[in-house]
Scaffold this motif. Structure first.
Motif, mmCIF file in Angstrom:
data_model
loop_
_atom_site.group_PDB
_atom_site.id
_atom_site.type_symbol
_atom_site.label_atom_id
_atom_site.label_comp_id
_atom_site.label_asym_id
_atom_site.label_seq_id
_atom_site.Cartn_x
_atom_site.Cartn_y
_atom_site.Cartn_z
ATOM 1 N N GLY A 226 -4.749 -21.458 4.528
ATOM 2 C CA GLY A 226 -3.344 -21.372 4.879
ATOM 3 C C GLY A 226 -2.806 -19.970 5.037
ATOM 4 N N ASN A 227 -3.683 -19.028 5.424
ATOM 5 C CA ASN A 227 -3.275 -17.641 5.615
ATOM 6 C C ASN A 227 -3.368 -17.271 7.096
ATOM 7 N N HIS A 228 -2.623 -16.249 7.494
ATOM 8 C CA HIS A 228 -2.670 -15.740 8.860
ATOM 9 C C HIS A 228 -2.486 -14.232 8.807
ATOM 10 N N ARG A 229 -3.114 -13.545 9.773
ATOM 11 C CA ARG A 229 -3.058 -12.088 9.772
ATOM 12 C C ARG A 229 -2.707 -11.561 11.157
ATOM 13 N N TRP A 230 -1.955 -10.469 11.151
ATOM 14 C CA TRP A 230 -1.738 -9.653 12.345
ATOM 15 C C TRP A 230 -2.133 -8.221 12.020
ATOM 16 N N GLU A 231 -2.791 -7.581 12.981
ATOM 17 C CA GLU A 231 -3.125 -6.163 12.863
ATOM 18 C C GLU A 231 -2.481 -5.451 14.041
ATOM 19 N N ILE A 232 -1.651 -4.433 13.738
ATOM 20 C CA ILE A 232 -0.820 -3.797 14.755
ATOM 21 C C ILE A 232 -0.912 -2.278 14.600
ATOM 22 N N PRO A 233 -1.154 -1.545 15.692
ATOM 23 C CA PRO A 233 -1.219 -0.094 15.582
ATOM 24 C C PRO A 233 0.180 0.519 15.480
ATOM 25 N N LEU A 234 0.287 1.563 14.688
ATOM 26 C CA LEU A 234 1.541 2.306 14.645
ATOM 27 C C LEU A 234 1.639 3.208 15.875
ATOM 28 N N ASN A 242 7.182 4.619 7.009
ATOM 29 C CA ASN A 242 8.221 3.873 7.722
ATOM 30 C C ASN A 242 8.250 2.395 7.352
ATOM 31 N N TYR A 243 7.225 1.936 6.627
ATOM 32 C CA TYR A 243 7.100 0.505 6.303
ATOM 33 C C TYR A 243 6.841 0.319 4.809
ATOM 34 N N PRO A 244 7.798 0.731 3.969
ATOM 35 C CA PRO A 244 7.571 0.650 2.526
ATOM 36 C C PRO A 244 7.578 -0.774 1.974
ATOM 37 N N THR A 245 8.317 -1.699 2.620
ATOM 38 C CA THR A 245 8.429 -3.063 2.125
ATOM 39 C C THR A 245 8.301 -4.048 3.287
ATOM 40 N N SER A 246 8.273 -5.328 2.952
ATOM 41 C CA SER A 246 8.180 -6.369 3.979
ATOM 42 C C SER A 246 9.376 -6.347 4.918
ATOM 43 N N ALA A 247 10.514 -5.905 4.421
ATOM 44 C CA ALA A 247 11.708 -5.887 5.267
ATOM 45 C C ALA A 247 11.506 -5.021 6.504
ATOM 46 N N GLU A 248 10.811 -3.895 6.351
ATOM 47 C CA GLU A 248 10.548 -3.015 7.479
ATOM 48 C C GLU A 248 9.432 -3.539 8.373
ATOM 49 N N VAL A 249 8.595 -4.391 7.837
ATOM 50 C CA VAL A 249 7.475 -4.945 8.603
ATOM 51 C C VAL A 249 7.932 -6.091 9.513
ATOM 52 N N TRP A 250 8.931 -6.819 9.084
ATOM 53 C CA TRP A 250 9.346 -8.012 9.823
ATOM 54 C C TRP A 250 9.644 -7.756 11.304
ATOM 55 N N VAL A 258 7.242 -14.225 15.976
ATOM 56 C CA VAL A 258 6.949 -14.816 14.668
ATOM 57 C C VAL A 258 8.171 -14.642 13.763
ATOM 58 N N THR A 259 8.626 -15.724 13.143
ATOM 59 C CA THR A 259 9.847 -15.676 12.343
ATOM 60 C C THR A 259 9.592 -16.151 10.913
ATOM 61 N N GLU A 260 10.654 -16.074 10.098
ATOM 62 C CA GLU A 260 10.565 -16.542 8.712
ATOM 63 C C GLU A 260 10.304 -18.037 8.624
ATOM 64 N N GLU A 261 10.574 -18.761 9.704
ATOM 65 C CA GLU A 261 10.272 -20.198 9.698
ATOM 66 C C GLU A 261 8.769 -20.450 9.819
ATOM 67 N N ASP A 262 8.037 -19.465 10.342
ATOM 68 C CA ASP A 262 6.598 -19.637 10.577
ATOM 69 C C ASP A 262 5.762 -19.200 9.375
ATOM 70 N N VAL A 263 6.105 -18.039 8.815
ATOM 71 C CA VAL A 263 5.260 -17.460 7.773
ATOM 72 C C VAL A 263 6.093 -16.763 6.716
ATOM 73 N N GLU A 264 5.428 -16.510 5.609
ATOM 74 C CA GLU A 264 5.959 -15.644 4.553
ATOM 75 C C GLU A 264 5.011 -14.455 4.426
ATOM 76 N N ILE A 265 5.520 -13.244 4.499
ATOM 77 C CA ILE A 265 4.658 -12.065 4.362
ATOM 78 C C ILE A 265 4.151 -11.977 2.928
ATOM 79 N N HIS A 266 2.845 -11.952 2.816
ATOM 80 C CA HIS A 266 2.210 -11.894 1.500
ATOM 81 C C HIS A 266 1.986 -10.449 1.063
ATOM 82 N N GLN A 267 1.479 -9.632 1.977
ATOM 83 C CA GLN A 267 1.207 -8.233 1.672
ATOM 84 C C GLN A 267 0.923 -7.501 2.984
#
Length: 514
Positions: A226-234, A242-250, A258-267
């Motif tokens: 039940g996990n999903h991953r995205w890898e994105i270049p800066l 620039n991305y200290p918390t999940s709020a900046e990653v969203w 991809v929205t909060e209805e789809d996933v919860e950021i784990h780390q």
């Protein structure tokens, strides 16, 4: 005076490479002690996939069925643009190596936990010291002495073994201590890995999708459990700060729909791509394996798997050398066999990376998608094709038309007593000669047979399912796979190694490889 050892082999590092080394050594009858600095499994998902070759190794170690419960089949791979144009697709036809799918998606922490649990069942042969930071290693004519420090108490420990394996990752202490140099490059671009828990299914989630773009290519992959991953270049000017918390990653995920209805950021975490390899993988009684020996970009999904294949190759050879079943010179075949394979997957990863970053010309893209004509071996894309040895303990020509160096298919077969099982379970873990409806021993000279007898080889006739068996040491080709495979290459008999690669064939010579 008899030498005293704490174990036959000391393993520095107990990630996927280290635990497979320990399981392989135990499986083949020798003891191992692992020294691991961290007390817990690394919590972040790094590797994302395993394939049928790796699953065949798990089968040899007796852990495939328990691992299969922790991982998910992978549908296919595709490379698409943000505009919806599909650049390339790699489908997964049925495996020839004994598994139904060719590729599986994994969640590495869960899979590692299961592998370690399996290793604990070998408590008589596998000891693990957690919180042990290795600081030095000395070797002499009879063995190695590994010095480590307990990270909690500061206490110093020495561990004595016959051989040592450095499986301690890309920043390997062992590599530096024994004087191996890591050659190659590191890409300057920083990538963010975003691991999420899935809250609902979305269309085509089960594709491994590479979003191809010059500015912002993205890896989009379903993981197991039940996990999903995205890898994105800066982008230039961006940094991890620039991305200290999940709020900046969203915002990065929302730009992909991809929205909060789809996933919860784990780390989330950051890393750079490396293309590096050690100048040598062996110094005396010390061997490098996994990321300690080679680092590659992630595009072929082969980094962790290459390390586990290193460990299996080295493990069964070390075990047989230690038990006196093979000469010490066999250990020279480890790097000769594994380095070319690691280099192959590194090159493949680099080329696939050029696809996702839209760096290929139209001519290069066409060449990558071209299907060779008039080949003896049915063509499959390099990413999914069965493995082939390029050197090492083999005899005979290599190439498209040769059976030498190929891994034998693994269909369901039968034995003379009527038992039906996967081929490896019937052949066992030793050297085996297979004959096309003939006892392969009858094709050997006296000298050739003496050579295989010295390796305690079995001689097995493969019978068609339309025939009677004629003796106890025979198998029946129930799936009608083995006999057509042998005949495709004009071989009446082949000699298999314990890892199920063809070492020799009667087409060139069935003599034991030098």
């Amino acid at each position: 005076m008899t030498e005293s050892y704490d174990a036959d082999v000391a393993i520095v590092g107990y990630g996927p490479t280290g635990v497979i080394a320990a399981l392989t050594l135990a499986r083949y009858g020798v003891s191992a002690v692992a020294l691991e600095r961290d007390k817990d499994i690394y919590p972040r998902a790094r590797a994302v996939t395993v394939n049928d070759w790796t699953m065949r190794i798990f089968q040899d170690l007796g852990v495939d069925e328990r691992i299969e419960k922790k991982i998910d089949p992978q549908r296919a791979l595709r490379w698409v643009t943000y505009g919806g144009t599909e650049i390339m697709r790699v489908e997964h036809p049925p495996s020839t190596l004994g598994r139904r799918p060719r590729f599986y998606n994994i969640y590495q922490p869960t899979m590692e936990a299961e592998l370690r649990a399996a290793a604990r069942e070998h408590g008589d042969r596998i000891a693990v010291h957690y919180g042990a930071e290795v600081t030095g290693i000395d070797q002499d004519a009879d063995g190695v002495t590994v010095t480590s420090t307990d990270t909690a108490t500061g206490e110093t420990r020495t561990t004595r073994a016959r051989y040592a394996i450095g499986a301690d990752g890309g920043s390997s202490t062992i590599r530096g201590v024994v004087g191996c140099r890591l050659l190659g490059d590191t890409n300057d671009v920083m990538w963010v890995i975003i691991d999420c828990r899935v809250k609902r299914w979305w269309p085509d989630r089960d594709f491994l999708t590479f979003w191809s773009d010059k500015e912002r290519p993205v890896v989009d992959i379903a993981l197991s459990a039940g996990n999903h991953r995205w890898e994105i270049p800066l982008k230039p000017g961006e940094s991890p700060e620039n991305y200290p918390t999940s709020a900046e990653v969203w915002p990065l995920l929302k730009a992909l729909g991809v929205t909060e209805e789809d996933v919860e950021i784990h780390q989330h975490a950051f890393y750079k791509h490396h293309t590096r390899m050690a100048d040598t993988w062996r110094k005396g009684r010390v061997f490098l394996a996994g990321d300690a020996a080679h680092l590659m970009p992630p595009w072929a999904g082969a980094g962790m798997q290459t390390g586990m294949r290193d460990a299996h190759n080295l493990g069964w050879k070390l075990a047989r050398v230690i038990k006196g079943e093979l000469p010490e010179s066999w250990l020279d075949t480890y790097e000769a066999e594994r380095r070319p394979n690691a280099a192959f997957y590194t090159r493949l990863a680099v080329e696939l990376g050029r696809v996702i970053k839209q760096e290929l010309s139209e001519e290069e893209q066409a060449a990558m998608n071209a299907v060779p004509q008039d080949t003896v071996t049915p063509f499959e894309p390099p990413l999914i094709a069965p493995p082939v040895l390029e050197g090492g303990w083999i005899r005979g020509p290599l190439g498209d038309a040769s059976i030498v160096g190929r891994m034998v298919p693994q269909p369901t077969a039968g034995d003379a007593a009527g038992r039906m099982a996967r081929l490896d379970d019937l052949l066992g873990d030793g050297f085996v000669l297979l004959g096309d409806d003939i006892d392969p021993a009858t094709l050997l000279t006296a000298e050739e047979k003496a050579g295989w007898d010295a390796l305690d080889a079995r001689y097995v006739a493969v019978r068609p399912k339309t025939a009677y068996t004629q003796g106890p040491d025979e198998i029946v080709d129930l799936d009608e796979v083995l006999l057509p495979w042998l005949r495709r290459y004009g071989a009446r008999a082949v000699a298999l190694r314990p890892d199920k690669f063809v070492a020799a064939a009667d087409v060139s010579s069935l003599a034991v490889p030098a």
